[in-house]
Design a protein around this motif. Structure first.
Motif, PDB file in Angstrom:
ATOM      1  N   LEU A 220       0.835  -1.201   0.000  1.00 51.58           N
ATOM      2  CA  LEU A 220       0.000   0.000   0.000  1.00 51.58           C
ATOM      3  C   LEU A 220       0.868   1.249   0.000  1.00 51.58           C
TER       4      LEU A 220
ATOM      5  N   ASP B 291       2.353   1.689  -3.366  1.00 52.61           N
ATOM      6  CA  ASP B 291       1.346   2.133  -4.329  1.00 52.61           C
ATOM      7  C   ASP B 291       0.856   3.541  -4.038  1.00 52.61           C
ATOM      8  N   ASP B 292       1.496   4.167  -3.093  1.00 51.79           N
ATOM      9  CA  ASP B 292       1.177   5.554  -2.737  1.00 51.79           C
ATOM     10  C   ASP B 292      -0.268   5.681  -2.220  1.00 51.79           C
ATOM     11  N   LYS B 293      -0.710   4.706  -1.403  1.00 55.32           N
ATOM     12  CA  LYS B 293      -2.029   4.752  -0.788  1.00 55.32           C
ATOM     13  C   LYS B 293      -1.879   4.889   0.734  1.00 55.32           C
TER      14      LYS B 293
ATOM     15  N   GLU C 276      -4.988   5.208   2.961  1.00 57.41           N
ATOM     16  CA  GLU C 276      -5.691   3.938   3.137  1.00 57.41           C
ATOM     17  C   GLU C 276      -4.915   3.027   4.081  1.00 57.41           C
TER      18      GLU C 276
END
Length: 264
Positions: free
Chosen positions: A252, A255-257, A260
């Motif tokens: 995460l 994925d640059d989330k 979240e």
């Protein structure tokens, strides 16, 4: 005697004020049942897992603080036993108000009780009879002493002071009732602004994620640089043996989330 005219004027004004606002003399509480239901069952279910209860607590605290800052609520309340319900006036006064009508002589008793509750200095001077039409000359002289002395609160006259005090309590009641009546509207406005603010937060700017190890835990911490001050925003902990969870969490981040990943 002039005091009789002042008393009639005072009690007539007081009676009108009471009869137009009888709800202020009923028991009430500050619980926001509608908002509580909306927060947990109806609105924004996707945010339930994101500590919506903390939004609700903050909403209640914020509005309670405003109420106590803008009114004398804490001075007024008379709680009913150990419950959350309370009166804004002395409970005996509230019981008499339930029997009050435009022709009732109870207004004399209510007025005397209000004077006493406002300034107990008057206790030795208040007439014992409930109906002013049965007061004797000594009763009227005592009432004139009360009126002209102004009481220990330094008021110009106690009658005007009681009217002001009564109206202040009624205004407090009106605020509470209006807020409770419109609580869902206020809650929706608050939560919309709060959530919109969180969604608009550019978490990618000036952030830093650190990784710490303890004997049993792997800890990721999220920091943000705000005006050259490093603030810890959140953290996530994993048991060391939960490699899959840790790897998924790292994905995460890759994925640059980040929002979240940290449940923001």
């Amino acid at each position: 005697m002039e005091i009789k005219k002042e008393w009639e004027k005072f009690t007539n004004e007081l009676k009108k004020m009471i009869l137009e606002n009888t709800g202020a003399f009923e028991s009430m509480d500050l619980k926001l049942h509608d908002v509580s239901f909306a927060a947990y069952e109806t609105h924004y279910p996707s945010y339930f897992e994101r500590s919506l209860d903390s939004y609700f607590d903050e909403f209640c605290k914020m509005n309670f603080d405003f109420l106590t800052e803008e009114s004398n609520l804490l001075e007024y309340v008379e709680y009913i036993g150990r419950t959350s319900k309370f009166y804004l006036f002395d409970r005996d006064i509230c019981k008499f108000v339930q029997k009050l009508d435009p022709e009732s002589k109870l207004i004399d008793r209510i007025a005397c009780d209000m004077i006493y509750n406002y300034d107990q200095w008057t206790a030795n001077y208040l007439p014992l009879k409930n109906d002013s039409r049965n007061w004797n000359e000594e009763d009227w002289k005592n009432m004139e002493i009360i009126y002209t002395n102004g009481g220990h609160n330094g008021d110009g006259d106690v009658f005007s002071a009681v009217i002001t005090d009564t109206w202040d309590r009624i205004v407090t009641y009106k605020y509470i009732e209006n807020f409770k009546k419109n609580q869902i509207t206020y809650w929706n406005e608050y939560i919309d602004e709060t959530i919109a603010g969180n969604e608009a937060w550019d978490i990618k700017a000036n952030i830093c994620v650190t990784l710490d190890y303890t004997e049993n835990k792997t800890i990721f911490r999220l920091y943000m640089d705000i005006n050259d001050e490093i603030l810890q925003i959140s953290e996530r902990k994993f048991n060391k043996e939960n490699y899959e969870d840790i790897n998924n969490f790292k994905k995460l981040l890759n994925d640059d989330k980040i929002k979240e990943a940290f449940n923001l």
